[in-house]
Write an enzyme that holds these catalytic residues in place. Sequence first.
Site, PDB file in Angstrom:
ATOM      1  N   THR A   1     -10.942   6.098  26.684  1.00 41.80           N
ATOM      2  CA  THR A   1     -10.092   6.858  25.529  1.00 41.80           C
ATOM      3  C   THR A   1     -10.623   8.344  25.543  1.00 41.80           C
ATOM      4  OG1 THR A   1      -9.644   6.768  23.132  1.00 41.80           O
ATOM      5  CG2 THR A   1     -11.832   6.135  23.622  1.00 41.80           C
ATOM      6  N   THR A   2      -9.969   9.212  25.145  1.00 45.90           N
ATOM      7  CA  THR A   2     -10.473  10.717  25.289  1.00 45.90           C
ATOM      8  C   THR A   2     -11.285  10.873  24.124  1.00 45.90           C
ATOM      9  OG1 THR A   2      -8.109  11.198  25.924  1.00 45.90           O
ATOM     10  CG2 THR A   2      -9.095  12.797  24.742  1.00 45.90           C
TER      11      THR A   2
ATOM     12  N   SER B   1     -19.576  -1.460   0.683  1.00 47.99           N
ATOM     13  CA  SER B   1     -18.790  -0.529   0.274  1.00 47.99           C
ATOM     14  C   SER B   1     -17.970  -0.902  -1.050  1.00 47.99           C
ATOM     15  CB  SER B   1     -17.864   0.103   1.364  1.00 47.99           C
ATOM     16  OG  SER B   1     -17.056  -0.758   1.769  1.00 47.99           O
TER      17      SER B   1
ATOM     18  N   LYS C   1     -17.553   9.991   6.905  1.00 44.13           N
ATOM     19  CA  LYS C   1     -17.950   9.902   5.509  1.00 44.13           C
ATOM     20  C   LYS C   1     -18.896  10.665   4.831  1.00 44.13           C
ATOM     21  CE  LYS C   1     -15.804   5.061   5.436  1.00 44.13           C
ATOM     22  NZ  LYS C   1     -16.023   3.743   6.017  1.00 44.13           N
TER      23      LYS C   1
ATOM     24  N   SER D   1     -23.167 -13.455  11.562  1.00 47.88           N
ATOM     25  CA  SER D   1     -22.669 -12.388  10.805  1.00 47.88           C
ATOM     26  C   SER D   1     -22.207 -12.425   9.267  1.00 47.88           C
ATOM     27  CB  SER D   1     -20.957 -12.371  11.130  1.00 47.88           C
ATOM     28  OG  SER D   1     -20.141 -11.057  10.627  1.00 47.88           O
TER      29      SER D   1
ATOM     30  N   THR E   1     -20.944   6.558  11.016  1.00 44.03           N
ATOM     31  CA  THR E   1     -20.041   7.117  10.880  1.00 44.03           C
ATOM     32  C   THR E   1     -20.188   8.638  10.773  1.00 44.03           C
ATOM     33  OG1 THR E   1     -17.715   7.439  10.194  1.00 44.03           O
ATOM     34  CG2 THR E   1     -19.386   6.999   8.546  1.00 44.03           C
TER      35      THR E   1
ATOM     36  N   HIS F   1     -22.121   3.526   5.116  1.00 44.97           N
ATOM     37  CA  HIS F   1     -21.995   4.161   3.728  1.00 44.97           C
ATOM     38  C   HIS F   1     -23.370   4.605   3.190  1.00 44.97           C
ATOM     39  CE1 HIS F   1     -17.792   3.200   2.696  1.00 44.97           C
ATOM     40  NE2 HIS F   1     -17.879   2.365   3.573  1.00 44.97           N
TER      41      HIS F   1
ATOM     42  N   ARG G   1       0.944  -1.288   0.062  1.00 45.63           N
ATOM     43  CA  ARG G   1       0.037  -0.091   0.097  1.00 45.63           C
ATOM     44  C   ARG G   1       0.765   1.303  -0.009  1.00 45.63           C
ATOM     45  NH1 ARG G   1      -5.399  -1.255   2.516  1.00 45.63           N
ATOM     46  NH2 ARG G   1      -5.579  -3.659   2.413  1.00 45.63           N
TER      47      ARG G   1
HETATM   48  C1  LIG Z   1     -15.076   2.843   6.924  1.00 45.95           C
HETATM   49  C2  LIG Z   1     -16.058   1.986   7.449  1.00 45.95           C
HETATM   50  C3  LIG Z   1     -16.238   1.758   9.148  1.00 45.95           C
HETATM   51  C4  LIG Z   1     -15.138   2.612   9.714  1.00 45.95           C
HETATM   52  O1  LIG Z   1     -15.805   3.883  10.078  1.00 45.95           O
HETATM   53  P1  LIG Z   1     -14.677   5.031  10.494  1.00 45.95           P
HETATM   54  O2  LIG Z   1     -15.237   6.202  10.943  1.00 45.95           O
HETATM   55  O3  LIG Z   1     -13.963   5.227   9.076  1.00 45.95           O
HETATM   56  O4  LIG Z   1     -13.686   4.222  11.369  1.00 45.95           O
HETATM   57  C5  LIG Z   1     -17.076   0.903   9.500  1.00 45.95           C
HETATM   58  N1  LIG Z   1     -18.041   0.082   8.684  1.00 45.95           N
HETATM   59  C6  LIG Z   1     -17.933   0.261   7.392  1.00 45.95           C
HETATM   60  C7  LIG Z   1     -18.643  -0.715   6.576  1.00 45.95           C
HETATM   61  C8  LIG Z   1     -16.956   1.168   6.595  1.00 45.95           C
HETATM   62  O5  LIG Z   1     -16.729   1.126   5.525  1.00 45.95           O
END
Ligand SMILES: *Cc1c(COP(=O)(O)O)cnc(C)c1O
Length: 407
Positions: free
Chosen positions: A276-277, A188, A247, A136, A244, A216, A21
């Site tokens: 965690t902070t 995704s 994104k 899963s 999230t 997504h 990568r």
């Molecule tokens: C990117 C992603 C995550 C993680 O989310 P982040 O906020 O980037 O850590 C979780 N699930 C899926 C399906 C993702 O593509």
Amino acid sequence: MHYEDYFESQLAALRADGNYRVFADLERHNGAFPHASNRVGEAVREVTIWCSNDYLGMGQNPKVLEAMHKALDISGAGAGGTRNISGTTHNHVLLEAELADLHGKQDALLFTSGYVSNWAALSTLASKIPDCLVLSDALNHASMIEGIRHSRAQCQVWRHNDVAHLEELLAAQPLDRPKLIAFESVYSMDGDIAPMAEICDLADKYNAMTYLDEVHAVGLYGPRGGGIAEREGLMHRLTLIEGTLGKAFGVVGGYIAGSTAMCDFIRSFASGFIFTTALPPAVAAGAAASIQHLKTSHTERQEHQARVAEVRARLTKAGIPHVENPSHIIPVMVGDPVKCKFISDCLMDEFGIYIQPINYPTVPKGTERLRITPSPVHSPEDVDRLVEALGNLWTRCQLSRVQMAAQ
Ligand SMILES: *Cc1c(COP(=O)(O)O)cnc(C)c1O
């Protein structure tokens, strides 16, 4: 063992397979995204990004930036602690209320990323509920797989989007055994969408909880950007919705939404939440502004869909093979890791177009691809240049063109 030699030999093996990568050094231009500067050594060149998950350009939305500037001026840089020890700022409280409302749930809980939210929530639920069985989907994201694995609960993998297989596994279990069905809405890499209503039906029939990753889809689908579950009118049927802020919402962070008791349970037992902070208050403020904006503004979603349809149609016309799917993700299939990387390099070097090659282990070997994510901020000229460049490289690499049905 000679440690350095070991590290080098493992990296050499990755390189030989075309799976090493390399990260592009980018400086996004606020107000001009998807345009950015790319640095290679001393050289700087202008590129157009075609693989960002900032799907709507919310990372440069003026309302988002204003909210962040304001919170930064009011509260300073960091939260200064974990949520438990002085890190819960008013911006966090407001954002969690915003998220609960977005998904029609009683409550929501913030994490530092979507990855952490999946890892922490799944590992906590599956490990703390006695004898929990996790079901899963085979293509679940690494963060879900790691969370399930960490829980040490029993896990059965059902074939991707195959509800018949899911039912077979559910039916083989005692009805009163705790079960958690974990899946995503939009996957995704292929851009396909889960049969959510059928999964909810099975969950009801077999007394299972449902865990949905809408990473997504949030911001992008549904009348208020609540995701595929909102679009399908299914939010109330899901036990937990995870998303999230990094994104489509354009900032960073992750969250879950669900009942007050379940959110409180995860808040109280999840190591990945407790130790965690907290996110910086300005980040929480920016995310809240982004969510608020997308709850009422439809233009971004409409333009996003229109741009995706346009790029698909243009690729079809040019005979560039891409996977048809009902989402906004356009996988252009190359099927070879070396060619995939080569095309990506040429796009960047010759055409100023940045599309990261997607190779193993992100996707199975032999399905290497360029994953294109059009957005409302790509101009018609950007689209022209993309299709022209891909056509040029397809000829040069002697890749076959395909006849696809016109959309
Ligand atoms: C990117 C992603 C995550 C993680 O989310 P982040 O906020 O980037 O850590 C979780 N699930 C899926 C399906 C993702 O593509």
